[in-house]
Design an enzyme around this catalytic site. Structure first.
Site, PDB file in Angstrom:
ATOM      1  N   TYR A 121       0.733  -1.183   0.243  1.00 49.57           N
ATOM      2  CA  TYR A 121      -0.231  -0.108   0.191  1.00 49.57           C
ATOM      3  C   TYR A 121       0.800   0.826  -0.262  1.00 49.57           C
ATOM      4  O   TYR A 121       0.893   2.367  -0.674  1.00 49.57           O
ATOM      5  CB  TYR A 121      -0.955  -0.139   1.492  1.00 49.57           C
ATOM      6  CG  TYR A 121      -1.622   1.473   1.267  1.00 49.57           C
ATOM      7  CD1 TYR A 121      -2.701   0.138  -0.396  1.00 49.57           C
ATOM      8  CD2 TYR A 121      -2.343   2.072   2.214  1.00 49.57           C
ATOM      9  CE1 TYR A 121      -4.062   1.620   0.219  1.00 49.57           C
ATOM     10  CE2 TYR A 121      -3.650   2.642   1.769  1.00 49.57           C
ATOM     11  CZ  TYR A 121      -4.730   2.304   1.197  1.00 49.57           C
ATOM     12  OH  TYR A 121      -5.263   3.297   0.007  1.00 49.57           O
ATOM     13  N   LYS A 171      -3.285   8.800   3.090  1.00 51.34           N
ATOM     14  CA  LYS A 171      -4.064   8.264   3.748  1.00 51.34           C
ATOM     15  C   LYS A 171      -5.032   8.858   5.387  1.00 51.34           C
ATOM     16  O   LYS A 171      -5.581   9.280   5.374  1.00 51.34           O
ATOM     17  CB  LYS A 171      -5.294   7.032   4.093  1.00 51.34           C
ATOM     18  CG  LYS A 171      -5.740   6.483   2.558  1.00 51.34           C
ATOM     19  CD  LYS A 171      -6.651   6.979   1.769  1.00 51.34           C
ATOM     20  CE  LYS A 171      -7.109   6.037   0.156  1.00 51.34           C
ATOM     21  NZ  LYS A 171      -8.031   7.121  -0.811  1.00 51.34           N
TER      22      LYS A 171
END
Length: 259
Positions: free
Chosen positions: A160, A167
């Protein structure tokens, strides 16, 4: 289908629809079923064709180009909303991007350019959206902003990479925007779904294994669907969620609580 909540008379902006399986597609469907009038955006002319089935099915007339890397397109969208509706009641932000090498590589190796691009498209685009929404939501007597995040903001998720940092910043922005816009009766929330297969997710290596692990470990042993995300988002932008702001709302069958 019975509407989840009542959004009659409300005008909403939905970004991030890439195709019929997108998170934003589930959101648009839930909001339309609840009676909202929608404005839908697309990233570029190439992607316009992929959203046509959604636009046609929902009967949406206001479909505009919004490229997060081109401020002029965002300005034009909001000028059109003001001219057409004179207000905006809610907006859903579902835009994110990182270069493949930065997404799959080590964070420590991320280039300055790659970092800046990922943060601009994935995080600062939400801040820009909020700034443009503010005057139109004040004309509506208040409003609601919702963005999409993921557990990788607080836990290390394999492959990720840079998006986890984006995020995390996005969730911090949610809290600060909620504090700053609250006096104007504008609520700001983030929805954090569990893994589901979207076009964006298909670019993450090993994502099938991530989904299988989520089903195995989540207390409810289920994967989230775009329809589930639509239901929660429709609640958050409705009057039923009128005092809900500044939160990150997990929607993952309980996966996030497990060690």
């Amino acid at each position: 289908m019975q509407p989840i909540v009542d959004l009659q008379g409300k005008v909403g902006l939905i970004t991030g629809i890439a195709n019929e399986k997108s998170i934003s597609t589930g959101v648009a469907e839930a909001c339309a079923q609840a009676g909202a009038r929608l404005v839908i955006t697309y990233q570029n002319e190439r992607t316009r064709a992929f959203i046509e089935p959604v636009v046609h099915r929902l009967g949406v007339e206001d479909v505009y180009l919004l490229d997060a890397t081109r401020p002029d397109t965002q300005q034009e969208v909001f000028e059109r909303i003001r001219a057409r509706f004179g207000k905006l009641d809610f907006a859903v932000h579902s835009m994110a991007f990182a270069k493949r090498d930065d997404l799959h590589g080590r964070v420590v190796d991320t280039s300055a350019d790659g970092f800046a691009l990922a943060m601009d498209v994935s995080t600062h685009s939400f801040i820009r959206l909020a700034r443009m929404c503010e005057p139109l939501m004040e004309l509506a007597g208040g409003g609601s902003l919702v963005t999409m995040t993921y557990l990788g903001s607080e836990k290390v998720i394999p492959n990720y990479g840079m998006m986890g940092l984006c995020k995390a910043a996005l969730e911090a922005a949610t809290r600060y925007l909620a504090a700053e816009l609250g006096p104007r009766n504008i609520r700001v929330n983030a929805v954090s779904p569990g893994p589901l297969m979207t076009r964006a997710a298909s670019g993450i290596a090993g994502f099938d294994g991530l989904m299988a692990a989520a089903v195995d470990r989540a207390p409810m042993h289920r994967l989230v669907t775009p329809e589930d995300i639509g239901a929660l988002t429709a609640f958050l932008v409705s009057d039923a969620g009128r005092l809900v702001t500044g939160g990150v709302h997990f929607l993952d069958a309980g996966y996030n609580i497990m060690a």
